[in-house]
Motif scaffolding. Structure first.
Motif, PDB file in Angstrom:
ATOM      1  N   ALA A   5       0.832  -1.208   0.000  1.00 31.63           N
ATOM      2  CA  ALA A   5       0.000   0.000   0.000  1.00 31.63           C
ATOM      3  C   ALA A   5       0.862   1.252   0.000  1.00 31.63           C
ATOM      4  CB  ALA A   5      -0.944  -0.015   1.209  1.00 31.63           C
ATOM      5  N   LYS A   6       1.963   1.244   0.769  1.00 32.88           N
ATOM      6  CA  LYS A   6       2.870   2.399   0.793  1.00 32.88           C
ATOM      7  C   LYS A   6       3.515   2.621  -0.574  1.00 32.88           C
ATOM      8  CE  LYS A   6       5.565   3.244   4.278  1.00 32.88           C
ATOM      9  NZ  LYS A   6       6.536   3.152   5.368  1.00 32.88           N
ATOM     10  N   ILE A   7       3.923   1.529  -1.212  1.00 35.87           N
ATOM     11  CA  ILE A   7       4.539   1.643  -2.537  1.00 35.87           C
ATOM     12  C   ILE A   7       3.525   2.178  -3.545  1.00 35.87           C
ATOM     13  CG2 ILE A   7       5.570   0.335  -4.440  1.00 35.87           C
ATOM     14  CD1 ILE A   7       6.825  -1.511  -2.278  1.00 35.87           C
ATOM     15  N   CYS A   8       2.303   1.678  -3.485  1.00 38.23           N
ATOM     16  CA  CYS A   8       1.248   2.152  -4.401  1.00 38.23           C
ATOM     17  C   CYS A   8       0.967   3.640  -4.204  1.00 38.23           C
ATOM     18  CB  CYS A   8      -0.033   1.355  -4.204  1.00 38.23           C
ATOM     19  SG  CYS A   8       0.078  -0.341  -4.787  1.00 38.23           S
ATOM     20  N   ARG A   9       0.870   4.056  -2.947  1.00 41.15           N
ATOM     21  CA  ARG A   9       0.629   5.472  -2.655  1.00 41.15           C
ATOM     22  C   ARG A   9       1.791   6.334  -3.159  1.00 41.15           C
ATOM     23  NH1 ARG A   9      -0.838   5.766   3.339  1.00 41.15           N
ATOM     24  NH2 ARG A   9      -0.513   3.695   2.722  1.00 41.15           N
ATOM     25  N   THR A  10       3.003   5.867  -2.941  1.00 41.39           N
ATOM     26  CA  THR A  10       4.187   6.612  -3.398  1.00 41.39           C
ATOM     27  C   THR A  10       4.233   6.663  -4.921  1.00 41.39           C
ATOM     28  OG1 THR A  10       5.346   5.930  -1.389  1.00 41.39           O
ATOM     29  CG2 THR A  10       6.710   6.758  -3.192  1.00 41.39           C
ATOM     30  N   ALA A  11       3.856   5.579  -5.582  1.00 43.98           N
ATOM     31  CA  ALA A  11       3.793   5.565  -7.051  1.00 43.98           C
ATOM     32  C   ALA A  11       2.768   6.586  -7.545  1.00 43.98           C
ATOM     33  CB  ALA A  11       3.443   4.167  -7.553  1.00 43.98           C
ATOM     34  N   GLY A  12       1.655   6.696  -6.852  1.00 46.60           N
ATOM     35  CA  GLY A  12       0.647   7.701  -7.209  1.00 46.60           C
ATOM     36  C   GLY A  12       1.188   9.117  -7.096  1.00 46.60           C
ATOM     37  N   ILE A  13       1.984   9.376  -6.071  1.00 43.09           N
ATOM     38  CA  ILE A  13       2.627  10.695  -5.917  1.00 43.09           C
ATOM     39  C   ILE A  13       3.593  10.943  -7.071  1.00 43.09           C
ATOM     40  CG2 ILE A  13       4.190  12.061  -4.464  1.00 43.09           C
ATOM     41  CD1 ILE A  13       1.356  11.780  -3.294  1.00 43.09           C
ATOM     42  N   PHE A  14       4.377   9.919  -7.431  1.00 46.85           N
ATOM     43  CA  PHE A  14       5.298  10.045  -8.563  1.00 46.85           C
ATOM     44  C   PHE A  14       4.531  10.428  -9.831  1.00 46.85           C
ATOM     45  CE2 PHE A  14       7.082   8.173 -12.403  1.00 46.85           C
ATOM     46  CZ  PHE A  14       8.329   8.780 -12.443  1.00 46.85           C
ATOM     47  N   LEU A  15       3.434   9.715 -10.102  1.00 46.97           N
ATOM     48  CA  LEU A  15       2.656   9.993 -11.314  1.00 46.97           C
ATOM     49  C   LEU A  15       2.006  11.371 -11.273  1.00 46.97           C
ATOM     50  CD1 LEU A  15       1.103   6.470 -11.900  1.00 46.97           C
ATOM     51  CD2 LEU A  15       2.922   7.570 -13.222  1.00 46.97           C
ATOM     52  N   ALA A  16       1.657  11.835 -10.098  1.00 45.15           N
ATOM     53  CA  ALA A  16       1.113  13.192  -9.977  1.00 45.15           C
ATOM     54  C   ALA A  16       2.199  14.227 -10.268  1.00 45.15           C
ATOM     55  CB  ALA A  16       0.525  13.402  -8.581  1.00 45.15           C
ATOM     56  N   GLN A  17       3.429  13.941  -9.887  1.00 47.82           N
ATOM     57  CA  GLN A  17       4.549  14.866 -10.147  1.00 47.82           C
ATOM     58  C   GLN A  17       5.002  14.814 -11.600  1.00 47.82           C
ATOM     59  OE1 GLN A  17       7.808  14.353  -7.387  1.00 47.82           O
ATOM     60  NE2 GLN A  17       6.497  14.663  -5.611  1.00 47.82           N
ATOM     61  N   TYR A  18       4.741  13.696 -12.277  1.00 48.01           N
ATOM     62  CA  TYR A  18       5.144  13.519 -13.669  1.00 48.01           C
ATOM     63  C   TYR A  18       3.909  13.126 -14.493  1.00 48.01           C
ATOM     64  CZ  TYR A  18       9.802  13.653 -11.697  1.00 48.01           C
ATOM     65  OH  TYR A  18      10.930  14.044 -11.023  1.00 48.01           O
TER      66      TYR A  18
END
Length: 165
Positions: free
Chosen positions: A91-104
């Motif tokens: 879940a932490k990795i998924c949330r962090t991936a979502g932040i990455f995609l929001a930044q890019y």
């Protein structure tokens, strides 16, 4: 025998990540980020693979891999790192991936998957000669006092979709 401080020894986690990043690059992936972090967590490696034609820019053929690297020595308690990928960690990795995609946002339409790499690290004694391991490895790396082997690379190790909406 000298008792060196912890800072004297290399961080085997970083060494394992280095090996996996080198292997990914050798197999055609582009490393976008190492140790991408935000308040929700960290992703060891974010890599991109473009399956489109050479010279053709197409997001429909591009793939992002969010890679969790687990580097362990012999006798590790967690099945070589596999059992450390708990639902909470996912879940932490998924949330962090979502932040990455929001930044890019230019990468938001790429196919995404979550991969796990299992790396075995062995301390090598200077007076030890010969090959002691006979198990195949995807990649290996040696540096003074250590030998690392990429034992397993698990594409799409856990299922999850990333929702940017």
């Amino acid at each position: 025998m000298a008792n060196f401080p912890p800072s004297h020894y290399p961080d085997i986690g970083h060494l394992g990540e280095d090996l996996v990043a080198q292997w990914l690059q050798a197999t055609g992936w582009i490393i976008l980020h190492r140790r991408f972090s935000c308040r929700w967590g960290e992703i060891d490696i974010i890599a991109e693979y473009d399956r489109g034609a050479i010279g053709e820019l197409s997001t429909q053929h591009s793939m992002l891999a969010f890679v969790e690297v687990k580097t362990r020595s012999s006798g590790s308690w967690d099945a070589g790192g596999r059992s450390a990928i708990t639902p909470q960690k996912q879940a932490k990795i998924c949330r962090t991936a979502g932040i990455f995609l929001a930044q890019y946002p230019e990468k938001a339409d790429y196919s995404c998957r979550f991969d796990v790499a299992i790396v075995y690290c062995q301390r090598v004694l200077k007076n030890l000669t010969g090959v002691t391991a006979n198990q195949e490895a995807l990649a290996t790396s040696s540096l003074p006092g250590y030998k690392l082997k990429l034992q397993e690379y698990i594409p799409a190790a856990f299922d999850s979709s990333i929702d940017n909406g």
